[in-house]
Enzyme design. Structure first.
Site, short mmCIF file in Angstrom:
data_model
loop_
_atom_site.label_atom_id
_atom_site.label_comp_id
_atom_site.label_asym_id
_atom_site.label_seq_id
_atom_site.Cartn_x
_atom_site.Cartn_y
_atom_site.Cartn_z
N ASN A 9 0.86 -1.18 0.00
CA ASN A 9 0.00 0.00 0.00
C ASN A 9 0.91 1.24 0.00
O ASN A 9 1.49 1.57 1.02
CB ASN A 9 -0.89 -0.03 1.26
CG ASN A 9 -1.73 1.23 1.40
OD1 ASN A 9 -1.76 2.08 0.51
ND2 ASN A 9 -2.41 1.36 2.54
N TRP A 10 1.00 1.86 -1.16
CA TRP A 10 1.93 3.00 -1.29
C TRP A 10 1.44 4.23 -0.55
O TRP A 10 2.17 5.18 -0.39
CB TRP A 10 2.13 3.35 -2.77
CG TRP A 10 2.81 2.32 -3.61
CD1 TRP A 10 3.02 0.99 -3.31
CD2 TRP A 10 3.39 2.53 -4.91
NE1 TRP A 10 3.69 0.38 -4.33
CE2 TRP A 10 3.93 1.30 -5.34
CE3 TRP A 10 3.50 3.64 -5.73
CZ2 TRP A 10 4.57 1.15 -6.57
CZ3 TRP A 10 4.13 3.49 -6.96
CH2 TRP A 10 4.67 2.26 -7.36
N HIS A 96 -9.33 1.09 5.14
CA HIS A 96 -8.05 1.31 5.81
C HIS A 96 -8.25 2.25 7.01
O HIS A 96 -9.06 3.17 6.95
CB HIS A 96 -7.04 1.89 4.83
CG HIS A 96 -5.65 1.88 5.38
ND1 HIS A 96 -5.19 2.82 6.27
CD2 HIS A 96 -4.63 1.00 5.20
CE1 HIS A 96 -3.94 2.53 6.61
NE2 HIS A 96 -3.59 1.42 5.98
N GLU A 98 -6.62 4.68 8.03
CA GLU A 98 -6.44 6.10 7.72
C GLU A 98 -7.70 6.68 7.08
O GLU A 98 -8.05 7.85 7.29
CB GLU A 98 -5.21 6.28 6.81
CG GLU A 98 -3.92 6.08 7.61
CD GLU A 98 -2.77 5.46 6.84
OE1 GLU A 98 -2.78 5.48 5.60
OE2 GLU A 98 -1.85 4.94 7.51
N GLU A 168 -5.02 -4.93 10.62
CA GLU A 168 -3.99 -3.92 10.83
C GLU A 168 -4.26 -3.18 12.14
O GLU A 168 -5.06 -2.22 12.17
CB GLU A 168 -4.00 -2.91 9.68
CG GLU A 168 -3.71 -3.51 8.33
CD GLU A 168 -3.20 -2.45 7.35
OE1 GLU A 168 -2.09 -2.62 6.85
OE2 GLU A 168 -3.90 -1.45 7.10
N GLY A 174 2.78 2.38 10.83
CA GLY A 174 3.70 3.51 10.69
C GLY A 174 4.45 3.87 11.96
O GLY A 174 5.07 4.92 12.05
N SER A 214 3.77 -2.06 10.32
CA SER A 214 5.23 -2.13 10.53
C SER A 214 5.84 -3.47 10.13
O SER A 214 6.75 -3.96 10.79
CB SER A 214 5.58 -1.78 11.98
OG SER A 214 5.19 -0.45 12.27
N GLY A 235 3.16 -1.09 4.31
CA GLY A 235 3.16 0.34 4.01
C GLY A 235 4.57 0.81 3.72
O GLY A 235 5.11 0.61 2.63
N GLY A 236 5.22 1.39 4.71
CA GLY A 236 6.54 2.01 4.53
C GLY A 236 7.55 1.14 3.79
O GLY A 236 8.25 1.63 2.89
#
Ligand code: 13P
Length: 251
Positions: A9-10, A96, A98, A168, A174, A214, A235-236
């Protein structure tokens, strides 16, 4: 035996040329690898069409990070499932954390998005997870149950076979603080039981449940070796080809 699924997931990262660069590095890095899992990338909307061109004839599949629940019309700024399909998306991430927290998406809205996406033949990566406060209050299972039941309301057993659930925990996203393999396994097993109760044992057995929060090359193997963890939503660490490839190798 469930095949593992590693998705990147960019989020809101990478303009068009950065996207081209990352995908080119990914495709060349993966070209000579024997891959035992499904690999999905979810770039921002603005890079989807180009990504679709660049991943042709590779093992990588394409997903979007969000969608709206109408086919077309006066919904300024929104994108429909058919539009996503027209640029080559096979998957879409829905719910998600976010989107839930920053954009106030409710379980009801998420349910509408899931139904519309499935109706148009997109596969859905449905995200759920508790906050740190909820975990500390020992209500993780209650939160997960509500998200699953309300998110999947009126979704048929046949449709569930076109879905992935991504667990998640919000406190792990993050933050560099991943859930321990055991913490994640416990919730994944709980989710699988919910699906068994709502649908059937075979639906539960066949459901891919990803862990996200993470995930890095150095913790991927331990997480992915748990019996009910069937992949990762990254993610990251998916923003660098090398680290995403290391996670794919761990699977
Ligand atoms: P991080 O891997 O950066 O923690 O993000 C996880 C995530 O939100 C994937 O959807």
């Amino acid at each position: 035996m469930r095949k593992k699924v590693i998705a990147g997931n960019w989020k809101m990262n990478n303009d068009l040329s950065e996207s081209q660069n990352l995908i080119t590095r990914l495709t060349s890095g993966l070209a000579n690898l024997k891959i035992n899992c499904d690999v999905i990338i979810c770039p921002p909307y603005t890079s989807l069409s180009e990504a679709n061109t660049l991943i042709k004839n590779t093992a990588i599949k394409l997903g979007a990070q969000n969608v709206y629940y109408e086919d077309n019309g006066a919904y300024t700024g929104e994108i429909s499932p058919l539009m996503l399909k027209s640029v080559g998306c096979e998957y879409v991430i829905i719910g998600h954390s976010e989107r839930r927290t920053i954009f106030k998406e409710s379980n009801e809205m998420i349910n509408k998005k899931i139904k519309k996406s499935l109706e148009h033949g997109l596969k859905v990566i449905f995200c759920i997870g508790e906050t740190l406060e909820e975990r500390e209050k020992n209500i993780t299972n209650d939160v997960i149950r509500k998200q699953v039941m309300e998110g999947l309301q009126d979704i048929s057993e046949k449709d569930i076979s076109n879905m992935i659930i991504a667990y998640e925990p919000v406190w792990a996203i993050g933050t560099g603080r991943n859930a321990t393999p055991q913490q994640a396994q416990d919730v994944h097993l709980f989710i699988r039981k919910l699906i068994e109760d709502k649908y059937s044992m075979s639906s539960a057995d066949n459901l891919t449940i990803q862990y996200g929060g993470s995930v890095k090359p150095d913790n991927a193997k331990d997480l992915l070796s748990q019996p009910d963890i069937d992949g990762a939503l990254v993610g990251g660490a998916c923003l660098k080809a090398e680290s995403f490839i290391e996670i794919i190798k761990a699977a």
